[in-house]
Design an enzyme around this catalytic site. Structure first.
Site, PDB file in Angstrom:
ATOM      1  N   THR A 189      -7.909  14.895 -14.042  1.00 55.66           N
ATOM      2  CA  THR A 189      -7.878  14.172 -12.779  1.00 55.66           C
ATOM      3  C   THR A 189      -7.852  15.168 -11.634  1.00 55.66           C
ATOM      4  O   THR A 189      -7.601  16.359 -11.826  1.00 55.66           O
ATOM      5  CB  THR A 189      -6.636  13.263 -12.701  1.00 55.66           C
ATOM      6  OG1 THR A 189      -5.455  14.090 -12.703  1.00 55.66           O
ATOM      7  CG2 THR A 189      -6.573  12.304 -13.882  1.00 55.66           C
ATOM      8  N   GLU A 334      -9.798   8.174 -15.873  1.00 54.07           N
ATOM      9  CA  GLU A 334      -9.309   7.533 -17.094  1.00 54.07           C
ATOM     10  C   GLU A 334     -10.215   6.401 -17.575  1.00 54.07           C
ATOM     11  O   GLU A 334     -10.054   5.898 -18.689  1.00 54.07           O
ATOM     12  CB  GLU A 334      -7.894   6.977 -16.862  1.00 54.07           C
ATOM     13  CG  GLU A 334      -6.850   8.012 -16.519  1.00 54.07           C
ATOM     14  CD  GLU A 334      -6.752   8.322 -15.021  1.00 54.07           C
ATOM     15  OE1 GLU A 334      -5.766   8.939 -14.607  1.00 54.07           O
ATOM     16  OE2 GLU A 334      -7.689   7.937 -14.276  1.00 54.07           O
ATOM     17  N   LYS A 438       4.112  -1.717   3.859  1.00 54.81           N
ATOM     18  CA  LYS A 438       5.010  -2.858   3.749  1.00 54.81           C
ATOM     19  C   LYS A 438       5.734  -3.032   5.077  1.00 54.81           C
ATOM     20  O   LYS A 438       6.679  -2.309   5.394  1.00 54.81           O
ATOM     21  CB  LYS A 438       6.009  -2.679   2.614  1.00 54.81           C
ATOM     22  CG  LYS A 438       6.756  -3.967   2.278  1.00 54.81           C
ATOM     23  CD  LYS A 438       7.506  -3.876   0.980  1.00 54.81           C
ATOM     24  CE  LYS A 438       8.082  -5.234   0.592  1.00 54.81           C
ATOM     25  NZ  LYS A 438       8.828  -5.163  -0.699  1.00 54.81           N
ATOM     26  N   TRP A 443       2.768  -7.272   3.010  1.00 52.44           N
ATOM     27  CA  TRP A 443       1.872  -6.169   2.688  1.00 52.44           C
ATOM     28  C   TRP A 443       0.680  -6.128   3.639  1.00 52.44           C
ATOM     29  O   TRP A 443       0.087  -7.145   3.955  1.00 52.44           O
ATOM     30  CB  TRP A 443       1.337  -6.307   1.257  1.00 52.44           C
ATOM     31  CG  TRP A 443       2.375  -6.214   0.182  1.00 52.44           C
ATOM     32  CD1 TRP A 443       2.829  -7.230  -0.605  1.00 52.44           C
ATOM     33  CD2 TRP A 443       3.079  -5.048  -0.244  1.00 52.44           C
ATOM     34  NE1 TRP A 443       3.774  -6.778  -1.488  1.00 52.44           N
ATOM     35  CE2 TRP A 443       3.948  -5.427  -1.286  1.00 52.44           C
ATOM     36  CE3 TRP A 443       3.074  -3.706   0.157  1.00 52.44           C
ATOM     37  CZ2 TRP A 443       4.792  -4.538  -1.932  1.00 52.44           C
ATOM     38  CZ3 TRP A 443       3.914  -2.815  -0.487  1.00 52.44           C
ATOM     39  CH2 TRP A 443       4.759  -3.223  -1.512  1.00 52.44           C
TER      40      TRP A 443
END
Length: 541
Positions: A189, A334, A438, A443
Site C-alpha cells: 500500500t 487490497e 462530524k 456527518w
C-alpha cells in the site's frame, strides 16, 4: 472435482504463445523510438529470462524485486518471475526512501531488476537493504554515463548479458508445478495510514482478476483492443491490465520512462488506442494537452477508465465531449478489481456520473454502520456506511500478520471508505472514515463538499478537512487551487455552494493555495493540510 490447474499466470503465457503469437506489443524506448514486437518474440524473451534466473539459483518461493517503468523489461518480469514459481515484488519508486527501506527490510528480496533512473534511490537504500544480485536493464554504455553505476554496492549484472548467456544455454526452463494458491505477486500500500502494508496475491487471484476485466460489466477487454498501459506497473499490478491484455491477445502499448501528457496523447492517437486507464490528474493533463493542440478527437473508439481518486464532474463531461466512453471505477491495493460504472451518451443525470457503480462479477459488497454497533446498513441510496467487500481476489490479510482488524472471519475486508448503495446495488464513495467531518453529531462528507467546489468553473482542485471546533466538535475547512489566471473570492465560492448543498455543510474557511500535498499515488495528504491550518491558527493567536 473442479480442475483449477490452469488458474495461473503461466497459462496466460501459454495462451499468448499458442493462440496469439502474431499479436503486437508496442514499446517506447528510452531514445523515444517505437519498437514493435510480436507475442512470439515476447514469449521467447520470457522463457530465456526465466531460464537465466534459474541459472542464478532463483527457485520457487524466492522474491525478485523490480524498480522499473512501464517498459519491455517490466512486462517480461511480470511473466517470467511468477512462471518459475518465484514472487514478483514491484517497488514503487515514488515512495519516500524511508518507506522503501521499511518495505525491503521486511521482504527478503534476493534480486533487484532496476533501471538507471533509480540507481540514486538504490544507493540511498543500499545500507539498509542488500540483494544477492542487481540486474541493470540499461545498456552498459548508457549506464557508465551515470554517477551511480561505479558505486553500486554489491554485485551487478547487465540484463542483456544475462539473457544472452541464457540463449546460449542448451537446457530448457524447468517449469515448476503451480496451482491457484501458489504465491505470485507482492505489492505494498502507499502508506497513507501508517507504514506501507504488504499484500501477497496468488496465481489464482491474479488470473481471476485478469479474466474479470474481460467482462462487459467491467472494462470489456478483448482481442480487438489496443490498450495503452498508463497505470504504472509498479502500482497495484498495473490494475491487472498487463495480464488481461495477453489473456485476450490484445495489442498492448507500453509508454516507457517518464511519460509526459504529450507522450501519452501521441500514443493514443498514433496507435488508435481503444482502452486506457489512469487517475483523474492524468486525464486532466491529457485533456489540457489536447485542447492546447487543437485536437477534437483523441481516438475514435477510445474507452477511458478513471480511478484512484474521485474525478470531478467537469472532467467526466469534458472527456465525453471528445466522444469517449467513461468507465468510473474504484479499487484498492487490497482489491485488485472493484467497482465499475459506465457512462455512454447523454442520458445519465449529473449525479450518476460520479457513482463508482456495481461490483465486478464474484465480488460482494455491503455497508457496515459508522461509529456504532456492527450492523448492516440499508441500500437506500441515502444512508452512509463503511464499505465492506469480499471476493476471490480480495486480500485476506497483510504479510507479517499486521493490521488484521481490517479482515473479519467471514471474509469481509473493511475498506475504510464511506459509501451509500442504491437499491440496484450501485455504489457511491462519499468519503474515507478518517476524513468524515462530524459536526454537531451529524456527518459531513468531505468528498461531497470537494465535488461541490470543483463544480465551480474557476476551481482547478480542492480538498476539505475536518478541524476542531469548540461548539460543534468539528467543522470543515477547504483548501482551493484556482485555475491559472483566475482570481477567486471566498464569498463567490460560498454563494456557489449554497445553491447545491445544505448551508451547514459549507466550510467555515476557504483558503487559497498553490498546491496540495499528495502521496506517491496522487492522493491528497489531508493530515498535512490540518497541520497547515493548526499552524496558521497558532500564528493568529
Amino acid at each position: 472435482m473442479v480442475n483449477t490447474s490452469t488458474l495461473n499466470i503461466r497459462h496466460i503465457l501459454w495462451r499468448a504463445k499458442t493462440l496469439y503469437p502474431e499479436s503486437q506489443l508496442v514499446v517506447k524506448t528510452r531514445a523515444g523510438h517505437l519498437r514493435y514486437k510480436s507475442y512470439h518474440e515476447f514469449v521467447i524473451e520470457v522463457e530465456t529470462f526465466a531460464k537465466s534466473l534459474q541459472g542464478l539459483g532463483i527457485k520457487q518461493g524466492d522474491h525478485v524485486a523490480t524498480l522499473l517503468w512501464n517498459t519491455w523489461h517490466h512486462l517480461v518480469a511480470y511473466y517470467a518471475i511468477p512462471s518459475i514459481g518465484a514472487v514478483l515484488h514491484t517497488l514503487n519508486p515514488r515512495l519516500h526512501p524511508d518507506e522503501m527501506a521499511y518495505i525491503l527490510n521486511n521482504t527478503n528480496d534476493r534480486v533487484l531488476l532496476i533501471e538507471k533512473d533509480f540507481l540514486p534511490l538504490y544507493q540511498r537504500l543500499s545500507e539498509k537493504a542488500r540483494f544477492d544480485l542487481i540486474l541493470l536493464v540499461d545498456a552498459l554504455d548508457n549506464a557508465r554515463g551515470t554517477n551511480a553505476i561505479n558505486s553500486i554496492p554489491g554485485e551487478f549484472v547487465l540484463y542483456d548479458d544475462l539473457v544472452g548467456s541464457g540463449r546460449e544455454r542448451e537446457s530448457e526452463v524447468e517449469w515448476p508445478s503451480l496451482d491457484l494458491y501458489s504465491p505470485a505477486f507482492l505489492l505494498h500500500t502507499s502508506g497513507t495510514t501508517g507504514k506501507p502494508k504488504g499484500i501477497l496475491f496468488s496465481h489464482g487471484q491474479i488470473a481471476l482478476a485478469a479474466l474479470t476485466l474481460t467482462s462487459s460489466t467491467t472494462f470489456g477487454i478483448s482481442h480487438e483492443d489496443t490498450i495503452l498501459q498508463v497505470v504504472p506497473m509498479f502500482h497495484v499490478a498495473g490494475w491487472s491490465l498487463p495480464y488481461a491484455a495477453l489473456l485476450c491477445g490484445s495489442k498492448l502499448v507500453l509508454p516507457g520512462i517518464h511519460p509526459r501528457p504529450k507522450d501519452l496523447l501521441d500514443l493514443i492517437q498514433s496507435q488508435a488506442c481503444t482502452f486506457a486507464a489512469g487517475v483523474p490528474t492524468v486525464w486532466q493533463d491529457i485533456l489540457d494537452e489536447a485542447k492546447s493542440s487543437g485536437i477534437d478527437v483523441l481516438a475514435p473508439k477510445l474507452r477511458v477508465a478513471i480511478g484512484g481518486s474521485p474525478p470531478r464532474e467537469n472532467l467526466i463531461r469534458a472527456l465525453r465531449t471528445f466522444g469517449i466512453q467513461i468507465i468510473h471505477g474504484w479499487g484498492m491495493s487490497e482489491v485488485l478489481v472493484g467497482l465499475q460504472s459506465k457512462t455512454k451518451g447523454g442520458e445519465e443525470s449529473p449525479d450518476k456520473l460520479l457513482w463508482q457503480g456495481v461490483p465486478a462479477p464474484f465480488l460482494e459488497v455491503k455497508l457496515g454502520s459508522l461509529g456504532g454497533p456492527s450492523n448492516d446498513v440499508p441500500w437506500d441510496e441515502k444512508t452512509p456506511g463503511e464499505l465492506l467487500v469480499r471476493g476471490p481476489w480480495v486480500a485476506d490479510g497483510y504479510i507479517g500478520g499486521k493490521h488484521q482488524e481490517a479482515f473479519d472471519n467471514e471474509g469481509w475486508f473493511h475498506t475504510g471508505d464511506v459509501a451509500v448503495i442504491s437499491p440496484k446495488g450501485e455504489v457511491k464513495i462519499v468519503d474515507r472514515t478518517k476524513d468524515l467531518v462530524k459536526s454537531g453529531g451529524e456527518w459531513i462528507s468531505s468528498v461531497e463538499v470537494e465535488q461541490g467546489l470543483l463544480a465551480h468553473p474557476g476551481v482547478r482542485d480542492a480538498a476539505v478537512v475536518a478541524v476542531p471546533h469548540p461548539r460543534w466538535q468539528e467543522r470543515p475547512v477547504a483548501f482551493v487551487i484556482p485555475h491559472t489566471g483566475v482570481t477567486l473570492e471566498e464569498g463567490e465560492l460560498r454563494v456557489h455552494l449554497e445553491r447545491i448543498m445544505p448551508k451547514w455543510w459549507i466550510p467555515d474557511e476557504i483558503l487559497f493555495v498553490e498546491e496540495l500535498p499528495r502521496t506517491p499515488t496522487g492522493k491528497v495528504v489531508k493530515g498535512q493540510l490540518k497541520e497547515v491550518w493548526m499552524k496558521r491558527k497558532g500564528e493568529e493567536k
